[in-house]
Scaffold this active site. Structure first.
Site, mmCIF file in Angstrom:
data_model
loop_
_atom_site.group_PDB
_atom_site.id
_atom_site.type_symbol
_atom_site.label_atom_id
_atom_site.label_comp_id
_atom_site.label_asym_id
_atom_site.label_seq_id
_atom_site.Cartn_x
_atom_site.Cartn_y
_atom_site.Cartn_z
ATOM 1 N N HIS A 109 -27.722 -34.308 -27.598
ATOM 2 C CA HIS A 109 -28.175 -34.315 -28.996
ATOM 3 C C HIS A 109 -29.607 -34.806 -29.146
ATOM 4 O O HIS A 109 -30.469 -34.112 -29.692
ATOM 5 C CB HIS A 109 -27.248 -35.197 -29.838
ATOM 6 C CG HIS A 109 -25.933 -34.581 -30.143
ATOM 7 N ND1 HIS A 109 -25.640 -33.997 -31.350
ATOM 8 C CD2 HIS A 109 -24.803 -34.454 -29.388
ATOM 9 C CE1 HIS A 109 -24.397 -33.537 -31.338
ATOM 10 N NE2 HIS A 109 -23.871 -33.808 -30.158
ATOM 11 N N ASN B 214 -18.534 -32.332 -24.623
ATOM 12 C CA ASN B 214 -18.105 -32.432 -26.016
ATOM 13 C C ASN B 214 -16.691 -31.913 -26.260
ATOM 14 O O ASN B 214 -15.859 -32.599 -26.850
ATOM 15 C CB ASN B 214 -19.071 -31.690 -26.938
ATOM 16 C CG ASN B 214 -18.679 -31.840 -28.400
ATOM 17 O OD1 ASN B 214 -18.878 -32.900 -29.005
ATOM 18 N ND2 ASN B 214 -18.095 -30.808 -28.988
ATOM 19 N N ILE C 155 -22.337 -29.244 -32.959
ATOM 20 C CA ILE C 155 -21.339 -30.169 -33.506
ATOM 21 C C ILE C 155 -21.304 -31.401 -32.637
ATOM 22 O O ILE C 155 -21.694 -31.339 -31.467
ATOM 23 C CB ILE C 155 -19.930 -29.535 -33.608
ATOM 24 C CG1 ILE C 155 -18.952 -30.449 -34.334
ATOM 25 C CG2 ILE C 155 -19.428 -29.189 -32.205
ATOM 26 C CD1 ILE C 155 -19.313 -30.718 -35.769
ATOM 27 N N HIS D 60 -23.324 -37.755 -23.896
ATOM 28 C CA HIS D 60 -23.173 -36.869 -25.038
ATOM 29 C C HIS D 60 -24.337 -37.034 -26.026
ATOM 30 O O HIS D 60 -25.146 -36.129 -26.189
ATOM 31 C CB HIS D 60 -21.833 -37.136 -25.719
ATOM 32 C CG HIS D 60 -21.540 -36.227 -26.867
ATOM 33 N ND1 HIS D 60 -20.672 -36.559 -27.884
ATOM 34 C CD2 HIS D 60 -22.014 -34.993 -27.181
ATOM 35 C CE1 HIS D 60 -20.617 -35.565 -28.758
ATOM 36 N NE2 HIS D 60 -21.429 -34.614 -28.352
ATOM 37 N N HIS E 139 -23.721 -29.625 -22.983
ATOM 38 C CA HIS E 139 -23.091 -30.143 -24.192
ATOM 39 C C HIS E 139 -21.643 -29.706 -24.281
ATOM 40 O O HIS E 139 -20.769 -30.493 -24.664
ATOM 41 C CB HIS E 139 -23.850 -29.699 -25.441
ATOM 42 C CG HIS E 139 -23.220 -30.198 -26.699
ATOM 43 N ND1 HIS E 139 -22.433 -29.392 -27.497
ATOM 44 C CD2 HIS E 139 -23.223 -31.422 -27.287
ATOM 45 C CE1 HIS E 139 -21.984 -30.113 -28.521
ATOM 46 N NE2 HIS E 139 -22.452 -31.341 -28.418
#
Length: 870
Positions: A535, A725, A870, A530, A721
Site C-alpha cells: 500500500h 492480502n 482493497i 501488507h 499484494h
C-alpha cells in the site's frame, strides 16, 4: 463537378461522434447509503433512474442537452500565432442513444456533431465544459466516426467532470494515441505540458473535492491530538529517524495543539479520479468498511461486554461457534443493527437472529490440523506471509541491533537444542547443505518490547529455526523467546529456548511458543508485508506518474491499471485502520507503535529487492542457476509462493519487455525522455525522499532498468499484494491459527497460570491470545479486506478493453500476456493436485491458490487484481 467546386463543398464537413457518460447519482453509493437506511434512499434512487429505457433517455436528454459542451483540438494543424493545435467550434450534446450495443450498465450515450473543416487536420484532443449546476458526471469516452482521411478516433476518458466554474483551465482529453514526449505532434505539445502543469498544482492551499492535483505529504494525519492528548502520534516520514514513503497531500489545516500534525476530518481529499465511484461495487465495499469501523464494531463490543458478560472464549469450540451457530442476538439489538449493510451478510436468515461468520478455509476440512508442526511451518512458505523466512547463514543467529543500546542479542539457541531432531545431521552440515532456515522476528520488535509490555499486552521477540526434511517439508526445531532485561535494555535480552513436544504440559508449552511466533508474524505481516510494502510504497509512484507522465506517455498507459483505487484505500486506511486507536492499533500487538515500527523497518527497504527473484536470492532461499527455469534454483523446491510467483513474475516481465522495446528503440531514448526522467527523479528525491541517498536506485538510463523497475512495481501492486492480502480471512479468520495479540507471558512452573495450562490448555491458550472483542473486530474487517468486488480488474485485463492504445503491436502483446496467465493458472491447478508436493495442501488440506490469476467475486482465496484496490 470541378475539383475547385468539390473542394468548396468538402471544406465544411461535420464529424459525427458518440459521448458516453454516467450520472453521479448512479455511482455515488456513499451518498445513497449515508442515512444507513435499507429503504428510502435506495428506493428513491431507483425511482429516479427508472427501469424503462424511455424514462432514462428522457431524464438524461433534458438534463444534459446544452449543459455539456465540447471543442475538438487538432493534432496536425497549428494556430499560426501560438503554435497550438487549432480549436474547433463549440458543440453541445444532441440526443440520447438507447441502443448502443457496447453501452455499459447505467451508462448513457449521446450523439454529437462537430463542425470540422478540412483545413483543421486530424483531431487529437478535445475540451469539455460542464454547465450543470452543482452536478458532476463520469465521462467514459468519446468516439469520432468517419473522420476525413483518418476514420475512427477513440478517446478513452474515465474521469469525473465538474461544473466549469470549478476549474481554472478547461478539461482536456486526448485521443488514445501513444507518444514519447519527443514524438508528440507539435500542435499538441502545449496541451500535453499544460495538462501536467494542472495536475501538479502549486503546492499551496487546502485541496477541494473537484480538484485533480497530485502532491506529496508526510504521514502527519494519523493522530488526533486536538481531540485527546493520548491520540498524539509522531510524524512518520520526512526524517532519518522515522522515514516513510509519501502520501497524497490534502492541505488540511494544522492541528491546534501540534503544528507539525494535520487536523483530521471525516473526509480526506483525493484527486477526484482516484476515488471510488466509477462503479457501484467499489463504493459499496468502502461503505461497508466505514460502517464496520464506525457502527458495527463498537456495537459488537457492547453486545459481548454488556449483553453476554462473556469477554473470553473458553474453548476452541467456542471460537468455531462463530461460524457454525453464531452469536444469538436479542431482538432489539437485531433491529438496530440489521439495516447496516455489513450485517446483512453476517446475519442468518432462518429466523434464529444469529451473528455468524463464514468458516475460514483453514478449518473447513480439519478442525485441529492447524496445530501440527508441519502446518505451522508450511504457512511460512504457503500462508499469508510467505516471504519472510530466510536461509540460516550463521550459527548461532546474530543481531544487527546496536550493542551499546541493546546489549548482546546473539541467539541463545545451541547445537544441543537442534541436533537431536536433525536425523543425524550436524548443524554445520545442515548449513552447508542448505537445510536450516529461520523465521526471525527479533530485531524489529526488541527495541519496542519494553513499551509494548508496559500495556495490557505481553510479548517476546522470537526466532524460529526450521529443518528442511527429505520429503520437502519444514520441521520446526526450536523457538527462542526473548524479553528485555529487568535491569535495562543495555544488559541484553533474557531469553529461553523451547523445543517441540507432543505430550503433556510440554506440548501445551510448545503450542504457546508457536503462538508467540505467529503473533509477531501477524503484526509484521499486517504493518510491513501488507501495509508498508504494498500500500504505502506504491502511493508515491501513483503521484509521480500523474505529475510527470502524460496520459499519452507509453509508461503512463502501462502503469495506469496498477494504480486503480490505491490512493483511495490508503486514505481510508489512514482514517479508520492505521490511525490512532484505529482497527490495527486496537487489535494488534504493536498497538500505538504500529506505524512507528513499520517506519523503522522502512529504513532497510530496497526497491530493487522487491522483485521476486532478487527477494528470493536475498533471503537465501534461491540461488542463481542459468540452467534452471527463470535462472533460479529454489533451495526449498516445494515452495508454493516462490514457485507460483516465479511463473507470474516471468509473465509480467516478458510483457513489459515487449512493451518497452516497442516504444524505446535504444537506451539513448530512455535518457532523452524528459517526462520519464522527471518522473523518476521526483519519485526518488521526493516520493521516497527519505531514502534518496541510497545507491541502489536505478539510474533510469537504460531500457533494462526501465523494464526491471516497471516489472517490480507491477509485481508489488498485483501479485505481491494478492499473496499477502486475500488469504487474510482464509488463514486468519480462525483466530487461534493466526492470533494478533499475546496478553500473558509464558507460564512458569509452579505458577497458577502453569497449573491452569496443565489442567485446561485450550482455556489457557485463549486467555493468552487475542480476546473475544478483538477477535470479532478482526474477523469483521479482514473478511471485508479479503473479498473481491464484482468490478475487480485482474492481471491481464484492462477497464478500457481494447481501446487503451491505438498501437496494434502492444495490444497483441497484452493479449498474449492474458493467454499466458490463463495457461499459468492451469499449471498451478495441476501442481495443487500433485500429492508428492506436500506443501501445496498441507495437513489442513488447503491448496495454495493465492496466486491463481483469476477469481470470481467474493471471498475466494485466489485472484490477482491489477492493483492495491482493497
Amino acid at each position: 463537378m470541378s475539383s475547385l467546386v468539390k473542394g468548396l463543398f468538402d471544406k465544411h464537413q461535420k464529424v459525427k461522434g458518440t459521448v458516453v457518460l454516467m450520472q453521479k447519482n448512479v455511482l455515488d453509493i456513499n451518498e445513497l447509503t449515508a442515512a444507513q437506511s435499507a429503504g428510502g434512499v435506495v428506493d428513491s434512487f431507483f425511482d429516479f433512474v427508472g427501469d424503462a429505457a424511455g424514462t432514462v433517455a428522457d431524464t438524461a436528454t433534458s438534463l444534459f442537452r446544452r449543459s455539456v459542451a465540447l471543442w475538438l483540438i487538432s493534432a496536425t494543424v497549428a494556430d499560426g500565432k501560438t503554435g497550438k493545435g487549432k480549436v474547433g467550434e463549440k458543440t453541445y450534446l444532441a440526443s440520447v442513444i438507447t441502443s448502443l450495443p457496447t453501452l455499459g450498465d447505467k451508462q448513457n450515450a449521446f450523439s454529437i456533431e462537430f463542425e470540422w473543416d478540412n483545413d483543421m487536420g486530424t483531431p487529437g484532443a478535445f475540451y469539455i465544459e460542464n454547465y450543470l449546476q452543482g452536478g458532476e458526471f463520469f465521462l467514459v469516452s468519446l468516439t469520432l466516426e468517419d473522420v476525413p482521411n483518418h476514420g475512427t478516433i477513440n478517446f478513452v476518458c474515465n474521469s469525473w467532470v465538474y461544473n466549469a466554474k470549478n476549474y481554472k483551465t478547461k478539461r482536456i482529453f486526448f485521443a488514445n494515441k501513444t507518444y514519447l514526449p519527443s514524438e508528440t505532434p507539435a500542435p499538441l505539445v502545449y496541451y500535453r505540458q499544460e495538462e501536467l502543469k494542472t495536475l501538479r498544482g502549486d503546492g499551496t492551499g487546502e485541496r477541494k473535492e473537484w480538484e485533480r492535483i497530485y502532491d506529496y505529504d508526510v504521514y502527519n494525519d494519523l493522530g488526533d491530538v486536538d481531540k485527546n492528548a493520548s491520540l498524539a502520534r509522531p510524524v512518520v516520514g520526512g526524517s532519518s529517524t522515522l522515514p516513510y514513503p509519501r502520501r497524497g497531500r490534502t492541505g488540511r489545516k494544522a492541528a491546534r495543539k501540534d503544528p507539525k500534525s494535520e487536523s483530521r476530518s471525516d473526509t480526506v481529499y483525493l484527486p477526484r479520479d482516484e476515488s471510488f465511484g466509477h462503479t457501484k461495487s467499489s463504493d459499496f465495499l468502502v461503505h461497508i468498511l466505514k460502517s464496520a469501523s464506525q457502527n458495527v464494531i463498537p456495537r459488537l463490543r457492547s453486545i459481548v461486554t454488556l449483553q453476554f458478560h462473556e469477554p473470553e472464549f473458553n474453548t476452541f469450540e467456542d471460537v468455531r461457534s462463530l461460524y457454525e451457530g453464531g452469536i444469538r442476538l436479542p431482538t432489539d439489538i437485531l433491529s438496530e443493527l440489521s439495516p447496516i449493510p455489513l450485517f446483512k451478510e453476517l446475519f442468518r436468515t432462518d429466523g434464529e437472529a444469529a451473528l455468524k461468520f463464514p468458516p475460514p478455509k483453514v478449518i473447513q476440512v480439519d478442525h485441529s490440523a492447524w496445530m501440527t508442526d508441519e502446518e505451522f511451518a508450511r504457512e511460512m512458505i504457503a500462508g499469508v506471509n510467505p516471504h519472510i523466512i530466510k536461509k540460516l547463514l550463521e550459527f548461532p543467529p546474530k543481531s544487527k541491533l546496536d550493542t551499546q543500546l541493546f546489549g548482546n542479542n546473539t541467539s541463545t539457541i545451541t547445537k544441543e537444542h537442534l541436533q537431536p531432531n536433525m536425523v543425524g545431521v550436524t548443524v554445520e552440515q545442515a548449513i552447508q547443505n542448505n537445510k536450516l532456515f529461520i523465521l526471525d522476528h527479533h530485531d524489529p520488535l526488541f527495541p519496542y518490547l519494553r513499551k509494548i509490555n508496559a500495556t495490557e499486552t505481553k510479548a517476546y521477540a522470537t526466532r524460529t529455526i526450521l529443518f528442511l526434511q527429505d520429503d520437502g517439508t519444514l520441521k520446526p526445531l526450536a523457538i527462542e523467546l526473548s524479553r528485555p532485561h529487568p535491569q535495562g535494555d543495555s544488559f541484553g535480552p533474557v531469553s529461553k529456548v523451547y523445543l517441540p513436544a507432543s505430550e503433556g504440559v510440554e506440548a501445551s508449552i510448545w503450542l504457546l511458543a508457536k503462538a508467540y511466533v505467529i503473533v509477531n508474524d501477524s503484526c509484521y505481516h499486517q504493518l510491513v508485508s501488507h501495509w508498508l510494502n504494498t500500500h504505502a510504497v506504491v502511493e508515491p509512484f501513483v503521484i509521480a506518474t500523474n505529475r510527470h507522465l502524460s496520459v499519452v506517455h507509453p509508461i503512463h498507459k502501462l502503469l495506469l491499471p496498477h494504480y486503480r483505487d490505491t490512493m483511495n484505500i490508503n486514505a481510508l486506511a489512514r482514517n479508520v485502520l492505521v490511525n490512532a486507536e484505529g482497527i490495527i492499533e486496537s487489535t494488534f500487538l504493536w498497538g500505538k507503535y504500529a506505524l512507528e515500527m513499520s517506519s523503522v523497518v522502512y529504513k532497510d527497504w530496497v526497491f530493487t529487492e522487491q522483485g521476486l527473484p532478487n527477494d528470493l536470492i536475498k533471503r537465501g532461499v534461491a540461488v542463481e542457476d542459468p540452467t534452471s527455469a527463470y535462472g533460479l534454483r529454489l533451495l526449498i523446491e516445494d515452495y508454493p509462493y516462490a514457485s507460483d510467483g516465479l511463473e507470474i513474475w516471468a509473465a509480467i516481465k516478458s510483457w513489459v519487455d515487449e512493451y518497452v522495446n516497442f516504444y524505446y528503440k535504444s537506451d539513448a531514448s530512455i535518457a532523452q525522455d524528459s517526462e520519464l526522467q522527471a518522473f523518476w527523479k521526483e519519485l526518488v528525491e521526493v516520493g521516497h525522499g527519505d531514502l534518496k541517498n541510497a545507491t541502489w536506485w536505478f539510474k533510469m538510463q537504460t531500457r533494462e532498468e526501465l523494464i526491471e523497475a516497471c516489472t517490480t512495481l507491477i509485481w508489488i501492486a498485483s501479485a505481491l499484494h494478492a499473496a499477502v492480502n486475500f488469504g487474510q480471512y482464509p488463514y486468519g479468520g480462525y483466530i487461534v491459527n493466526r492470533p494478533t495479540k499475546s496478553r500473558r507471558f509464558m507460564p512458569e512452573q509452579g505458577s497458577p497460570e502453569y497449573d491452569e495450562l496443565a489442567k485446561d490448555y485450550q482455556k489457557s491458550y485463549l486467555r493468552t491470545i487475542t480476546p473475544k472483542n478483538d477477535t470479532l473486530t478482526d474477523l469483521t474487517i479482514i473478511e471485508v479486506l479479503s473479498r473481491h468486488a464484482s468490478d475487480e480488474q485482474y492481471l491481464g485485463e484492462r477497464i478500457e478493453g481494447d481501446l487503451w492504445t491505438s498501437d496494434s503491436q502492444p495490444k497483441e502483446s497484452f493479449k498474449r500476456f492474458g493467454k499466458k496467465l490463463a495457461e499459468i493458472e492451469q499449471k498451478l491447478i495441476q501442481r495443487n493436485n500433485d500429492e508428492t508436493l506436500r506443501n501445496r495442501n498441507g495437513p489442513v488440506k488447503m491448496p495454495y491458490t493465492l496466486l491463481y490469476p483469476s477469481s470470481e467475486e467474493g471471498l475466494t482465496c485466489r485472484g490477482i487484481p491489477n492493483s492495491v484496490s482493497i
